[in-house]
Design a protein around this motif. Structure first.
Motif, PDB file in Angstrom:
ATOM      1  N   ARG A 208       0.990  -1.173  -0.008  1.00  0.00           N
ATOM      2  CA  ARG A 208       0.128  -0.019  -0.054  1.00  0.00           C
ATOM      3  C   ARG A 208       0.887   1.262   0.031  1.00  0.00           C
ATOM      4  NH1 ARG A 208      -2.704  -3.669   3.096  1.00  0.00           N
ATOM      5  NH2 ARG A 208      -1.858  -3.150   4.963  1.00  0.00           N
ATOM      6  N   SER A 209       1.868   1.220  -0.534  1.00  0.00           N
ATOM      7  CA  SER A 209       3.051   2.469  -0.889  1.00  0.00           C
ATOM      8  C   SER A 209       2.286   3.318  -1.979  1.00  0.00           C
ATOM      9  CB  SER A 209       4.244   1.871  -1.286  1.00  0.00           C
ATOM     10  OG  SER A 209       4.331   1.231  -2.451  1.00  0.00           O
ATOM     11  N   TYR A 210       2.460   4.565  -1.675  1.00  0.00           N
ATOM     12  CA  TYR A 210       1.838   5.585  -2.740  1.00  0.00           C
ATOM     13  C   TYR A 210       2.283   5.003  -4.176  1.00  0.00           C
ATOM     14  CZ  TYR A 210       1.505   9.775  -5.532  1.00  0.00           C
ATOM     15  OH  TYR A 210       0.876  10.795  -6.378  1.00  0.00           O
ATOM     16  N   GLU A 211       3.493   4.586  -4.432  1.00  0.00           N
ATOM     17  CA  GLU A 211       4.125   4.367  -5.861  1.00  0.00           C
ATOM     18  C   GLU A 211       3.202   3.111  -6.330  1.00  0.00           C
ATOM     19  OE1 GLU A 211       6.991   6.690  -3.715  1.00  0.00           O
ATOM     20  OE2 GLU A 211       6.201   4.726  -3.220  1.00  0.00           O
ATOM     21  N   HIS A 212       3.097   2.022  -5.705  1.00  0.00           N
ATOM     22  CA  HIS A 212       2.207   0.992  -5.948  1.00  0.00           C
ATOM     23  C   HIS A 212       0.727   1.162  -6.389  1.00  0.00           C
ATOM     24  CE1 HIS A 212       1.433  -3.236  -6.660  1.00  0.00           C
ATOM     25  NE2 HIS A 212       0.600  -3.315  -6.005  1.00  0.00           N
ATOM     26  N   VAL A 213       0.255   1.965  -5.314  1.00  0.00           N
ATOM     27  CA  VAL A 213      -1.270   2.345  -5.652  1.00  0.00           C
ATOM     28  C   VAL A 213      -1.389   3.067  -6.462  1.00  0.00           C
ATOM     29  CG1 VAL A 213      -3.024   3.370  -4.313  1.00  0.00           C
ATOM     30  CG2 VAL A 213      -1.751   1.865  -3.109  1.00  0.00           C
ATOM     31  N   ALA A 214      -0.486   4.346  -6.894  1.00  0.00           N
ATOM     32  CA  ALA A 214      -0.673   5.071  -8.204  1.00  0.00           C
ATOM     33  C   ALA A 214      -0.668   4.240  -9.307  1.00  0.00           C
ATOM     34  CB  ALA A 214       0.610   6.042  -7.923  1.00  0.00           C
ATOM     35  N   ASP A 215       0.558   3.201  -9.505  1.00  0.00           N
ATOM     36  CA  ASP A 215       0.468   2.390 -10.638  1.00  0.00           C
ATOM     37  C   ASP A 215      -0.794   1.685 -11.037  1.00  0.00           C
ATOM     38  OD1 ASP A 215       3.194   3.365 -11.001  1.00  0.00           O
ATOM     39  OD2 ASP A 215       4.043   1.500  -9.947  1.00  0.00           O
ATOM     40  N   LEU A 216      -1.204   1.131  -9.717  1.00  0.00           N
ATOM     41  CA  LEU A 216      -2.427   0.561 -10.067  1.00  0.00           C
ATOM     42  C   LEU A 216      -3.626   1.274 -10.674  1.00  0.00           C
ATOM     43  CD1 LEU A 216      -2.846  -1.535  -6.568  1.00  0.00           C
ATOM     44  CD2 LEU A 216      -2.558  -2.614  -9.130  1.00  0.00           C
ATOM     45  N   LEU A 217      -3.969   2.470 -10.066  1.00  0.00           N
ATOM     46  CA  LEU A 217      -4.979   3.526 -10.665  1.00  0.00           C
ATOM     47  C   LEU A 217      -4.354   3.804 -11.832  1.00  0.00           C
ATOM     48  CD1 LEU A 217      -5.253   5.828  -7.614  1.00  0.00           C
ATOM     49  CD2 LEU A 217      -6.907   4.101  -8.418  1.00  0.00           C
ATOM     50  N   SER A 218      -3.397   4.033 -12.342  1.00  0.00           N
ATOM     51  CA  SER A 218      -2.831   4.444 -13.571  1.00  0.00           C
ATOM     52  C   SER A 218      -3.107   3.352 -14.395  1.00  0.00           C
ATOM     53  CB  SER A 218      -1.116   4.713 -13.648  1.00  0.00           C
ATOM     54  OG  SER A 218      -1.011   6.018 -12.907  1.00  0.00           O
ATOM     55  N   SER A 219      -2.903   2.060 -14.345  1.00  0.00           N
ATOM     56  CA  SER A 219      -3.139   0.882 -15.121  1.00  0.00           C
ATOM     57  C   SER A 219      -4.722   0.539 -15.331  1.00  0.00           C
ATOM     58  CB  SER A 219      -2.175  -0.211 -14.692  1.00  0.00           C
ATOM     59  OG  SER A 219      -2.768  -0.694 -13.364  1.00  0.00           O
ATOM     60  N   GLY A 220      -5.362   1.304 -14.899  1.00  0.00           N
ATOM     61  CA  GLY A 220      -6.977   1.188 -15.246  1.00  0.00           C
ATOM     62  C   GLY A 220      -7.672   0.172 -13.967  1.00  0.00           C
ATOM     63  N   HIS A 221      -6.987   0.217 -12.916  1.00  0.00           N
ATOM     64  CA  HIS A 221      -7.679  -0.351 -11.670  1.00  0.00           C
ATOM     65  C   HIS A 221      -8.670   0.511 -10.935  1.00  0.00           C
ATOM     66  CE1 HIS A 221      -4.367  -3.310 -12.284  1.00  0.00           C
ATOM     67  NE2 HIS A 221      -4.965  -4.281 -11.686  1.00  0.00           N
ATOM     68  N   ILE A 222      -9.703  -0.040 -10.168  1.00  0.00           N
ATOM     69  CA  ILE A 222     -10.423   0.931  -9.204  1.00  0.00           C
ATOM     70  C   ILE A 222     -10.201   0.165  -7.930  1.00  0.00           C
ATOM     71  CG2 ILE A 222     -12.659   1.389  -8.446  1.00  0.00           C
ATOM     72  CD1 ILE A 222     -13.573   1.563 -11.315  1.00  0.00           C
ATOM     73  N   LEU A 223      -9.770   1.042  -7.030  1.00  0.00           N
ATOM     74  CA  LEU A 223      -9.668   0.364  -5.699  1.00  0.00           C
ATOM     75  C   LEU A 223     -10.932   0.731  -4.794  1.00  0.00           C
ATOM     76  CD1 LEU A 223      -5.897   1.695  -5.347  1.00  0.00           C
ATOM     77  CD2 LEU A 223      -6.657  -0.103  -6.395  1.00  0.00           C
ATOM     78  N   VAL A 224     -11.147  -0.412  -3.860  1.00  0.00           N
ATOM     79  CA  VAL A 224     -12.011  -0.406  -3.115  1.00  0.00           C
ATOM     80  C   VAL A 224     -11.481  -0.277  -1.649  1.00  0.00           C
ATOM     81  CG1 VAL A 224     -14.053  -1.140  -1.822  1.00  0.00           C
ATOM     82  CG2 VAL A 224     -13.524  -1.831  -4.389  1.00  0.00           C
ATOM     83  N   ALA A 225     -11.467   0.938  -0.930  1.00  0.00           N
ATOM     84  CA  ALA A 225     -10.796   1.373   0.136  1.00  0.00           C
ATOM     85  C   ALA A 225     -11.688   1.131   1.495  1.00  0.00           C
ATOM     86  CB  ALA A 225     -10.399   2.648   0.155  1.00  0.00           C
ATOM     87  N   LEU A 226     -11.311   0.493   2.421  1.00  0.00           N
ATOM     88  CA  LEU A 226     -12.152   0.685   3.662  1.00  0.00           C
ATOM     89  C   LEU A 226     -11.469   1.653   4.716  1.00  0.00           C
ATOM     90  CD1 LEU A 226     -13.940  -0.478   5.903  1.00  0.00           C
ATOM     91  CD2 LEU A 226     -12.137  -2.168   6.386  1.00  0.00           C
ATOM     92  N   MET A 227     -12.120   2.894   4.755  1.00  0.00           N
ATOM     93  CA  MET A 227     -11.561   4.009   5.692  1.00  0.00           C
ATOM     94  C   MET A 227     -11.761   3.583   6.990  1.00  0.00           C
ATOM     95  SD  MET A 227     -10.380   5.564   2.988  1.00  0.00           S
ATOM     96  CE  MET A 227      -9.445   6.759   3.948  1.00  0.00           C
TER      97      MET A 227
END
Length: 289
Positions: A208-227
């Motif tokens: 859950r690092s910024y870099e990895h999550v940013a890469d996921l978003l950039s590659s067409g993923h949608i993330l479901v987050a439990l705040m």
């Protein structure tokens, strides 16, 4: 000559038969009167008038259709549907204190907006929508307070599969399959299991690092987050990370707040506010439509 004699013989017989027939009719039925003739004339006039009126209406309808522009099907132009408008971003920085499931903008209205995500257009659903805000999740808890999980799932399923679902469909599915938590919303396992049940690829995001999550978003993923901020409900609040912006911030889809969807969010800050207590691959899941 013979024919004339035959005719003279048959004529009385014909008149006799006619007289007998008329007498029989007179005995079987009462004879026509002047009132009968008037009644029949009135009935005939009514029928003729109705037929003329029907013909005039049909002819007028035919003329109207003939003078109207050719339909899109006849002209070869495909029929287009009017999609809901896209949300307009305010370009303002979002405040993490806004992420509160119990204090979202649950005013009674109908939300019809599209969100631009890294995976394509997504129809926005609000858990307090007039169409289902009072729907009792599990038969006990109103969607406008406890329905963030089904609402988040329904946005993804409705927009990126062939299943046209709304939040009540997912809430019903969750109740039937054991994912509803009485007075607590949804079990965390609702996210991976419901999305997978509708044919979507879901994986737990352990890095859950910024870099990895940013890469996921950039590659067409949608993330479901439990705040999991302290001002949230005991079971947390589900939101969607939908798109990485040019300045490194992100857009989100918050089932409890339309306003939050129009703001820009600091990804690092949101990652710090993920719920610390979780299971079933949480607190962050990546969905690849």
């Amino acid at each position: 000559m013979k024919k004339q004699k035959l005719y003279l013989l048959l004529l009385p017989a014909i008149f006799t038969c006619a007289a007998v027939l008329l007498a029989s009719l007179y005995i079987a039925f009462r004879p026509f009167t002047w009132a009968d003739i008037q009644s029949f004339a009135g009935y005939a006039r009514t029928c003729v008038t109705e037929q003329i009126t029907t013909f005039q209406e049909t002819f007028a309808s035919w003329q109207e259709k003939s003078s109207a522009p050719a339909s899109s099907e006849a002209s070869g132009t495909p029929d287009t549907k009017t999609d809901p408008p896209y949300m307009e971003s305010t370009r303002e920085q979002g405040d993490i204190s806004h992420l509160q499931a119990d204090s979202g903008d649950t005013s009674e209205q109908i939300y019809l907006y599209m969100l631009d995500t890294g995976s394509g257009p997504m129809l926005y659903y609000h858990q307090g929508d007039l169409r289902w805000g009072d729907y009792l999740y599990g038969g006990y808890d109103p969607m406008n307070k406890y329905g963030c999980g089904p609402t988040a799932v329904s946005m993804v399923v409705n927009s990126f599969t062939d299943s046209p679902v709304d939040p009540t469909d997912i809430a019903a599915w969750a109740s039937e399959n054991g994912y509803y938590a009485l007075h607590g919303g949804s079990y965390h396992s609702l996210i991976p299991d419901a999305l997978a049940a509708y044919g979507l690829s879901v994986e737990s995001v352990t890095d859950r690092s910024y870099e990895h999550v940013a890469d996921l978003l950039s590659s067409g993923h949608i993330l479901v987050a439990l705040m999991g901020r302290g001002t949230l409900t005991a079971n947390g609040h589900f939101v969607l990370f939908t798109r990485l912006l040019n300045d490194g911030k992100i857009s989100i889809a918050d089932p409890a707040s339309y306003e939050n969807c129009t703001l820009e969010w600091d990804l690092e800050q949101l990652l710090k506010e993920l719920k610390k207590s979780y299971d079933s691959g949480g607190p962050l899941w990546a969905v690849k439509p």
